[in-house]
Design a protein around this motif. Structure first.
Motif, PDB file in Angstrom:
ATOM      1  N   GLU A   1      15.214  -3.230  12.055  1.00 28.43           N
ATOM      2  CA  GLU A   1      15.514  -2.462  11.863  1.00 28.43           C
ATOM      3  C   GLU A   1      14.508  -1.698  10.242  1.00 28.43           C
ATOM      4  N   LYS A   2      14.290  -2.794  10.368  1.00 31.06           N
ATOM      5  CA  LYS A   2      13.523  -2.818   8.906  1.00 31.06           C
ATOM      6  C   LYS A   2      12.680  -3.949   8.697  1.00 31.06           C
ATOM      7  N   MET A   3      11.349  -4.385   7.873  1.00 28.05           N
ATOM      8  CA  MET A   3      10.148  -4.958   7.763  1.00 28.05           C
ATOM      9  C   MET A   3      10.554  -5.801   7.268  1.00 28.05           C
ATOM     10  N   ASP A   4      10.367  -7.417   8.033  1.00 23.51           N
ATOM     11  CA  ASP A   4      10.352  -8.255   7.270  1.00 23.51           C
ATOM     12  C   ASP A   4       9.666  -8.881   5.608  1.00 23.51           C
ATOM     13  N   ALA A   5       8.023  -8.105   6.366  1.00 24.13           N
ATOM     14  CA  ALA A   5       7.259  -8.123   5.100  1.00 24.13           C
ATOM     15  C   ALA A   5       7.733  -7.585   3.657  1.00 24.13           C
ATOM     16  N   ALA A   6       7.780  -8.569   2.610  1.00 23.14           N
ATOM     17  CA  ALA A   6       7.753  -7.417   0.946  1.00 23.14           C
ATOM     18  C   ALA A   6       6.952  -6.825   0.396  1.00 23.14           C
ATOM     19  N   SER A   7       6.787  -6.103  -0.208  1.00 27.41           N
ATOM     20  CA  SER A   7       5.803  -5.159  -1.583  1.00 27.41           C
ATOM     21  C   SER A   7       5.826  -6.257  -2.300  1.00 27.41           C
ATOM     22  N   PHE A   8       3.864  -6.676  -2.801  1.00 25.91           N
ATOM     23  CA  PHE A   8       4.112  -7.204  -4.046  1.00 25.91           C
ATOM     24  C   PHE A   8       3.319  -6.573  -5.245  1.00 25.91           C
ATOM     25  N   ALA A   9       3.372  -5.245  -4.909  1.00 25.70           N
ATOM     26  CA  ALA A   9       2.875  -4.440  -5.982  1.00 25.70           C
ATOM     27  C   ALA A   9       3.031  -4.415  -6.885  1.00 25.70           C
ATOM     28  N   ASP A  10       4.351  -5.448  -7.433  1.00 22.32           N
ATOM     29  CA  ASP A  10       5.469  -5.847  -9.306  1.00 22.32           C
ATOM     30  C   ASP A  10       3.584  -6.523  -9.690  1.00 22.32           C
ATOM     31  N   ILE A  11       2.971  -7.554  -8.628  1.00 23.88           N
ATOM     32  CA  ILE A  11       2.449  -9.175  -9.066  1.00 23.88           C
ATOM     33  C   ILE A  11       0.576  -7.638  -9.317  1.00 23.88           C
TER      34      ILE A  11
ATOM     35  N   LEU B   1       0.650  -1.159   0.035  1.00 25.63           N
ATOM     36  CA  LEU B   1      -0.111   0.366  -0.033  1.00 25.63           C
ATOM     37  C   LEU B   1       0.886   1.173   0.127  1.00 25.63           C
ATOM     38  N   VAL B   2       1.934   1.334   0.727  1.00 28.54           N
ATOM     39  CA  VAL B   2       2.988   2.490   0.512  1.00 28.54           C
ATOM     40  C   VAL B   2       3.236   2.922  -0.642  1.00 28.54           C
ATOM     41  N   GLU B   3       3.500   1.590  -1.261  1.00 26.06           N
ATOM     42  CA  GLU B   3       4.045   1.806  -2.842  1.00 26.06           C
ATOM     43  C   GLU B   3       2.837   2.484  -3.698  1.00 26.06           C
ATOM     44  N   LEU B   4       1.897   1.566  -3.774  1.00 26.62           N
ATOM     45  CA  LEU B   4       0.586   1.796  -4.517  1.00 26.62           C
ATOM     46  C   LEU B   4       0.300   3.150  -4.272  1.00 26.62           C
ATOM     47  N   THR B   5       0.281   4.002  -3.211  1.00 29.56           N
ATOM     48  CA  THR B   5      -0.136   5.207  -2.799  1.00 29.56           C
ATOM     49  C   THR B   5       1.201   6.766  -2.604  1.00 29.56           C
ATOM     50  N   SER B   6       2.372   5.759  -3.419  1.00 29.85           N
ATOM     51  CA  SER B   6       3.345   6.070  -3.474  1.00 29.85           C
ATOM     52  C   SER B   6       3.680   7.422  -1.971  1.00 29.85           C
ATOM     53  N   VAL B   7       3.682   7.112  -0.779  1.00 29.94           N
ATOM     54  CA  VAL B   7       4.032   7.668   0.169  1.00 29.94           C
ATOM     55  C   VAL B   7       5.046   7.197   0.228  1.00 29.94           C
ATOM     56  N   LYS B   8       5.827   8.155   1.445  1.00 28.86           N
ATOM     57  CA  LYS B   8       7.468   7.919   1.629  1.00 28.86           C
ATOM     58  C   LYS B   8       7.338   6.320   2.677  1.00 28.86           C
ATOM     59  N   PRO B   9       8.583   5.525   2.161  1.00 30.66           N
ATOM     60  CA  PRO B   9       8.485   4.081   2.683  1.00 30.66           C
ATOM     61  C   PRO B   9       9.192   4.650   4.337  1.00 30.66           C
ATOM     62  N   PRO B  10       8.126   3.774   4.882  1.00 32.40           N
ATOM     63  CA  PRO B  10       8.906   4.123   6.698  1.00 32.40           C
ATOM     64  C   PRO B  10      10.769   3.815   6.990  1.00 32.40           C
ATOM     65  N   GLU B  11      11.173   4.857   7.979  1.00 26.66           N
ATOM     66  CA  GLU B  11      12.209   4.295   7.816  1.00 26.66           C
ATOM     67  C   GLU B  11      13.030   3.435   8.829  1.00 26.66           C
ATOM     68  N   LYS B  12      11.573   3.130   9.885  1.00 25.48           N
ATOM     69  CA  LYS B  12      11.750   2.517  10.474  1.00 25.48           C
ATOM     70  C   LYS B  12      11.050   1.983  11.415  1.00 25.48           C
ATOM     71  N   THR B  13      10.538   0.788  12.112  1.00 25.61           N
ATOM     72  CA  THR B  13       9.629  -0.089  12.384  1.00 25.61           C
ATOM     73  C   THR B  13       8.946   0.246  13.562  1.00 25.61           C
ATOM     74  N   THR B  14       9.760   1.167  14.270  1.00 26.08           N
ATOM     75  CA  THR B  14       9.310   2.059  15.702  1.00 26.08           C
ATOM     76  C   THR B  14       8.549   3.363  15.614  1.00 26.08           C
ATOM     77  N   ILE B  15       7.994   3.694  16.581  1.00 27.43           N
ATOM     78  CA  ILE B  15       7.767   4.966  16.689  1.00 27.43           C
ATOM     79  C   ILE B  15       8.699   5.998  18.296  1.00 27.43           C
ATOM     80  N   HIS B  16       8.728   4.849  18.397  1.00 26.31           N
ATOM     81  CA  HIS B  16      10.191   5.153  19.859  1.00 26.31           C
ATOM     82  C   HIS B  16      10.790   4.149  19.821  1.00 26.31           C
ATOM     83  N   ASP B  17      11.751   3.959  20.716  1.00 29.01           N
ATOM     84  CA  ASP B  17      12.665   3.148  20.220  1.00 29.01           C
ATOM     85  C   ASP B  17      12.970   2.369  21.392  1.00 29.01           C
TER      86      ASP B  17
END
Length: 529
Positions: A431-441, A409-425
């Motif tokens: 550091e990065k999401m486990d999930a991968a975009s499937f927008a190409d599919i 959804l981040v890719e489809l809406t063209s919003v900036k990808p998240p830089e961190k997986t947390t809002i507070h440490d």
């Protein structure tokens, strides 16, 4: 607090029983709403209006192949089928963990359960994790959650507008008695009659709310399972309440970009659909699948099958009848929300997702509900529709992990990808999401997609389970127990465990190595010593 009070007053004005009955019986396109659109907040500029809306429709425990568009007409699903006809339907989408909390928190964060520790239905997601709600709110969206998410606490996890199951319980008033009765009379959960406490079904919606035990114990009726018809009218069911409130939200906030997660309870328990839908699936007419030879399954699976079968055929038929009726009813509720989107002229500028948190065994292998890594439990329905921007009426067989919806959804809406997986440490947080975009599919549904999908279960027990699913094989590493290997080319029903087949030893070793490269079970900090 003032805003919450205002919302409740608006709700009480709009939700009379007579009005609800009228709404249920008429076409949404003909329905007038008593809520006038609100003025846009100052934070929403005209430039925000070009952003696509996101309507995320989620059910609970929907078995992936129980849709008309999937080729089975046991339960007609015309409204889900309509969304599929305007989008891409996935036939091999998998949840990361076949339990409500673990799957839902993984979906919201893009992190596997082993990364966050939100594993069992009594675990709670650390409030410091960044969810897709946080991210889209930061990028100009009004984020809303209406319905179930099984947070089990009072955190909103980034949703600025939140109507929970508690709001519906307030709406019901004294009719909550009927819901308590349904919670107590779970066909295959006999202990619920003694506890009348099921946070998975929203009674209570918050864990620890009743430190001295449920006040409903001793105050519920005993059912005989001859019929699974609810004593609540259709308009009073949680799912129709959610549908009405979602439709009102769409009308009220149609002039600004929104991210609306409409999360239904059904077909999950309680297995008591409204009478009109229950009568389509009489208990005494339910046929039960053959259990088959279970001798080669792992001991923990054999025990569960035997325990389920020991409850008797009537309870199994009751579970199945209630489940199928629930599914038929929730399809009606899905249609209610979808037609509201069409009515407001928002269809072409809205990404619509339909999915579920996990599947349902529905009697296969003698099992019901989820709680295992067989296909009916771990596979989920997944449909994505965005008519003017993505192909329509397409089906993809690509292996997909559904919690990739966040980066997709981040890719489809063209919003900036998240830089961190947390809002507070959080110490030790990825550091990065486990999930991968499937927008190409989504753009090219005929492509092969990933070569494997992964899932896991029982991480806080001695018998932790880890799955790798390739296009042909499924390998399950059961820590401390018998492992499993299924050849889907010759055995799509997973009836023959070929873990000890010498002809597949090389395949087994390759899958084992790939699974351990994904996540090494020896590193699981949650497994009891």
């Amino acid at each position: 607090m003032k805003k919450n009070k205002l919302r409740r007053r608006e709700f009480l004005r709009a939700a009379g029983l007579g009005a609800a009955s009228a709404l249920l019986g008429c076409n949404v396109a003909e329905t007038k709403t008593s809520d006038s659109p609100k003025e846009l907040p100052a934070s929403y500029s005209p430039s925000n209006l070009i952003k696509p809306n996101i309507l995320f429709i989620m059910t609970d425990q929907h078995r992936a192949d129980l849709m008309t568009c999937a080729g089975r007409d046991l339960v007609p699903t015309p409204n889900i089928d309509l969304i599929a006809s305007r989008g891409i339907r996935f036939t091999n989408a998998y949840c990361p963990y076949p339990v409500c909390v673990a799957s839902r928190m993984a979906l919201l964060t893009g992190l596997y359960a082993h990364s966050t520790g939100a594993i069992t239905n009594t675990n709670q997601l650390d409030w410091r994790y960044r969810t897709m709600a946080h991210h889209f709110a930061e990028n100009g969206y009004l984020t809303a959650l209406i319905g179930k998410m099984h947070f089990a606490n009072a955190h909103n996890h980034g949703f600025e507008y939140y109507m929970s199951i508690n709001d519906w319980l307030m709406y019901l008033g004294p009719k909550v008695q009927h819901y308590a009765n349904e919670i107590a009379n779970h066909p295959l959960g006999q202990h619920f009659f003694k506890t009348v406490d099921d946070s998975g079904a929203g009674l209570p919606d918050l864990d620890g709310l009743w430190p001295k035990g449920s006040p409903w114990v001793g105050n519920v009726e005993k059912y005989n399972f001859d019929s699974m018809a609810s004593k609540l009218e259709a308009e009073d069911h949680l799912d129709m309440f959610i549908a009405r409130e979602a439709a009102k939200f769409i009308t009220r906030y149609r002039r600004q970009p929104f991210f609306l997660l409409t999360s239904f309870m059904k077909p999950h328990s309680p297995f008591y659909p409204p009478r009109q839908w229950a009568e389509k699936y009489p208990v005494d007419k339910m046929k039960l699948p053959e259990v088959g030879d279970i001798s080669k399954y792992p001991p923990h699976i054999q025990r569960r099958i035997k325990n389920t079968q020991a409850q008797g055929q009537k309870r199994q038929r009751a579970h199945r009848a209630g489940y199928l009726g629930n599914l038929a009813f929730v399809d009606t509720c899905v249609g209610y929300v979808y037609r509201a989107l069409v009515k407001e002229g928002l269809l072409n500028n809205t990404i619509v997702i339909y999915t579920s948190d996990h599947g349902e065994m529905d009697g296969d292998h003698g099992l019901y509900q989820k709680f295992c890594l067989f296909e009916p439990s771990v596979k989920v329905p997944l449909i994505v529709s965005y008519p003017n921007n993505l192909p329509q009426n397409k089906v993809t067989a690509a292996l997909t992990e559904y919690f990739g919806l966040y980066p997709t959804l981040v890719e489809l809406t063209s919003v900036k990808p998240p830089e961190k997986t947390t809002i507070h440490d959080i110490p030790g947080a990825p550091e990065k999401m486990d999930a991968a975009s499937f927008a190409d599919i989504l753009r090219k549904p005929d492509m092969n997609g990933p070569s494997a999908a992964f899932s896991e279960y029982n991480l806080r027990t001695r018998t932790c389970e880890y799955m790798i699913r390739t296009r042909r094989y499924k390998y399950i590493f059961n820590h401390g127990s018998t492992h499993e290997l299924y050849d889907h080319e010759t055995d799509p029903g997973e009836f023959v465990n070929r873990i000890n087949d010498p002809a597949l030893k090389k395949v087994q070793n390759q899958l084992h190595d790939r699974l351990f490269a994904w996540y090494n079970p020896q590193n699981n900090p949650y497994r009891p010593a």
